[in-house]
Design an enzyme around this catalytic site. Structure first.
Site, PDB file in Angstrom:
ATOM      1  N   GLU A  28       0.806  -1.247   0.059  1.00 47.81           N
ATOM      2  CA  GLU A  28       0.038  -0.160   0.214  1.00 47.81           C
ATOM      3  C   GLU A  28       0.839   1.264   0.032  1.00 47.81           C
ATOM      4  O   GLU A  28       0.485   2.119   0.488  1.00 47.81           O
ATOM      5  CB  GLU A  28      -0.971  -0.110   1.257  1.00 47.81           C
ATOM      6  CG  GLU A  28      -1.891  -1.153   1.209  1.00 47.81           C
ATOM      7  CD  GLU A  28      -3.151  -1.131   2.231  1.00 47.81           C
ATOM      8  OE1 GLU A  28      -2.869  -0.304   3.101  1.00 47.81           O
ATOM      9  OE2 GLU A  28      -4.131  -1.610   2.096  1.00 47.81           O
ATOM     10  N   GLU A  30      -6.604  -7.977  -0.598  1.00 45.46           N
ATOM     11  CA  GLU A  30      -7.001  -7.815   0.767  1.00 45.46           C
ATOM     12  C   GLU A  30      -8.769  -7.576   0.571  1.00 45.46           C
ATOM     13  O   GLU A  30      -9.034  -6.444   0.313  1.00 45.46           O
ATOM     14  CB  GLU A  30      -6.356  -6.889   1.557  1.00 45.46           C
ATOM     15  CG  GLU A  30      -5.083  -7.214   2.030  1.00 45.46           C
ATOM     16  CD  GLU A  30      -4.262  -6.222   2.897  1.00 45.46           C
ATOM     17  OE1 GLU A  30      -5.351  -5.457   3.764  1.00 45.46           O
ATOM     18  OE2 GLU A  30      -3.260  -6.072   3.098  1.00 45.46           O
TER      19      GLU A  30
END
Length: 649
Positions: free
Chosen positions: A127, A198
């Site tokens: 991320e 995710e």
């Protein structure tokens, strides 16, 4: 627990186990590696392989994941001139070294799919786009460097970067979130698949917060939408099983239980209807996976809030349809290929043959199960407990001295949550209505004046600092001020993590007559507690002379250690302590920390965020088990119970 968890995941229809690699536990000191016991990464991957599943290995080595310091070992903080996660030579050297170490281990064991092993994907970074803007051009150069470094390791399987829309070729950009069928902008190249690394089945929980409940229907809807709309070919549940943040592994304010609302709960038990509903969905999608992979996709409108997606194979004639109702309130009837189909509100029907519905995301065929908590032992007899009173250091007891307030994490090096700030204060004039005022950027502070506890205060997950204000009685003369600063996990995210400040920032004595700013006075420091230095929680020290019988001694003391011996419950059900009567601290069973507890921190409904603390059966002996607690705030150990945990059928 690994084999059982993997087997339940496989039975639930999963094909892949995805795992992070935890740099701080595998390289606790530079060049010193630990892959023993619970940290045996190769053994874990081989167990997955033995059960016929694949692996996605998220090396990072920055991982966030509500893990202390985002998975970084704290020794990185002390590397000269280091700046994390940017085009910084010291950081890149250590990151490359660890990444190469892990890849070499996997290659030497033949674990990549290119070698006939189970690892089909690897991940570098995590991320990064969330913070990339903070580093400007250096951030962009770092992304390119990380991609090149990973690709050069020649694993023979693809690398991914999650939440990185500009992931350089050949790395694949992947989505994280709850609604990637709606939010994902898609692969950044036509030769890359649509991956969802995710899919949050719940959300992490913090002290003072409530659990996030995400329904089975909502999870199924968004998985199916991602496959239908985005041509998705990989979906990972974060988490399918979250487990327990043992020891001091959780990040700032994050509770010890992790993603307990996942399809497999903290104890590895099925959480229904999530587990079964997702299993049905997996079976429906797998029944037509060849057509989904090889067929041509087209989409069309079925109504104002309804749409359809079809995948068709020209040669074999395979046809799969997804009929989507985006109306959250109303069921609708749609026409598809001269047939009528009724769609419940906010749902998707899967038609593996373009005719018959085998699964609808909103039609749940499994009932909710409930957790059964069965108390099997109480610990209400004071004469079975031992205690050890930790010591409040004064200025004269400390050897580390500074003329300012020093930063907490730089002194503790994450070897302990605790740092003592001590001061000898001369009160030479009247000081009526005195208030001790403290500002802290740590998480908790406990204040003592002349060895007497005057009070404590704490912050929360959303506020980076807090204040402590308590009245003190200060006669003229010399006084000892001792303030215990406490961290409840290190921060795990954000740019410039290496610069983060924690600990006391200002200290004042405010009298009605005048104020005394003690911020730049001469302070003494002690890292950690005496009980930690003595390792009083270790098995070999359980009979130490430091321990005294509790007997008639008052409970509800601050900074006190408790110990009791207990037998394991019969059977093989999961085991947990109920610490509802305690305040804040940490617990050990047979020298193994089962995590921090903070029962006194209540949510908006005046309820503790967590009261049950998991003890894996593998931590226990049949008899003679030793529970050790360190209690900061005055909890009562006589109210603790040992429980077995199961679920209703």
């Amino acid at each position: 627990m690994w084999a059982d968890l993997i087997a339940k995941a496989k039975e639930g229809g999963l094909d892949v186990i995805q795992t992070y690699v935890f740099w701080n536990i595998h390289e606790p000191q530079p060049g010193q590696y630990d892959f023993s016991g619970r940290y045996d990464l190769v053994r874990f991957i081989k167990e997955i392989e033995a059960q016929g599943l694949y692996v996605c290995l998220r090396i990072g080595p920055y991982i966030e994941s509500e893990w202390t310091y985002g998975g970084f070992p704290f020794w990185l903080h002390d590397v000269p001139d280091i700046v994390y996660r940017t085009d910084n030579e010291p950081f890149k050297a250590y990151m490359q070294n660890f990444t190469t170490k892990i890849v070499s281990m996997m290659q030497s064991e033949g674990l990549y799919a290119s070698q006939g092993g189970p690892i089909i994907l690897s991940q570098i970074e995590n991320e990064y786009q969330n913070i990339q803007h903070s580093f400007g051009e250096e951030g962009s150069r770092y992304v390119s460097w990380a991609a090149d470094m990973a690709a050069a390791l020649q694993t023979g399987v693809p690398w991914v970067m999650c939440k990185q829309t500009d992931a350089p070729d050949p790395l694949i950009n992947a989505c994280n979130g709850m609604r990637c069928g709606e939010t994902f902008t898609g692969p950044n190249s036509p030769n890359k698949p649509a991956l969802w690394t995710e899919n949050w089945t719940s959300f992490y929980q913090v002290y003072g917060g409530k659990p996030y409940i995400r329904s089975a229907e909502d999870i199924a809807f968004h998985v199916t939408l991602f496959i239908a709309r985005k041509n998705g070919s990989y979906v990972n549940y974060y988490m399918y099983h979250g487990g327990t943040n043992f020891g001091r592994s959780s990040s700032a304010y994050v509770i010890t239980s992790y993603y307990d609302q996942a399809p497999l709960d903290e104890y590895g038990l099925l959480r229904e209807p999530k587990w079964s509903h997702l299993k049905e969905m997996h079976a429906a999608i797998k029944s037509c996976s060849t057509t989904l992979l090889q067929g041509m996709q087209r989409n069309f409108t079925l109504g104002e809030l309804q749409e359809g997606y079809v995948f068709e194979e020209e040669e074999d004639g395979g046809c799969v349809a997804f009929l989507v109702n985006n109306d959250i309130l109303n069921k609708v009837t749609v026409q598809f290929q001269n047939r009528s189909y009724q769609l419940p509100p906010k749902s998707i029907s899967i038609l593996p043959d373009c005719q018959n519905v085998t699964f609808n995301t909103a039609t749940v065929n499994t009932n909710f199960n409930t957790r059964i908590i069965n108390p099997v032992q109480a610990f209400s007899s004071a004469d079975k407990w031992n205690h050890f009173q930790d010591v409040i250091p004064n200025f004269d007891d400390t050897s580390l001295i500074s003329d300012s307030l020093l930063e907490h994490m730089n002194l503790t090096k994450d070897n302990t949550d605790y740092l003592w700030y001590t001061l000898r204060f001369e009160q030479n004039s009247p000081c009526s209505e005195a208030i001790l005022h403290v500002n802290s950027a740590a998480h908790v502070a406990h204040a003592f004046v002349d060895d007497t506890y005057i009070g404590g205060a704490h912050g929360n997950h959303n506020d980076k600092s807090f204040a402590l204000d308590f009245p003190v009685a200060l006669n003229e003369g010399t006084h000892n001020i001792s303030i215990l600063s406490v961290m409840v996990g290190l921060p795990d995210s954000g740019a410039f993590l290496e610069r983060r400040f924690a600990g006391l920032s200002t200290v004042e004595i405010r009298c009605r007559e005048e104020s005394h700013d003690l911020t730049n006075a001469t302070w003494g420091y002690q890292v950690g507690l005496l009980g930690e230095k003595l390792e009083i929680y270790e098995d070999q020290n359980s009979n130490s002379n430091e321990w005294c019988e509790l007997g008639d001694s008052p409970t509800r003391q601050t900074l006190i250690w408790y110990k009791i011996v207990f037998d394991s419950p019969e059977g093989d059900e999961a085991v947990a302590f109920n610490f509802e009567s305690m305040g804040k601290g940490e617990a050990w069973v047979n020298s193994q920390s089962i995590g921090r507890y903070w029962v006194s921190f209540h949510d908006s409904n005046d309820q503790p965020s967590q009261t049950l603390y998991h003890v894996p059966r593998s931590f226990l002996n049949d008899s003679g088990n030793v529970l050790v607690l360190f209690e900061e705030e005055g909890g009562n150990p006589l109210g603790i119970t040992l429980n077995t945990i199961s679920v209703s059928l």
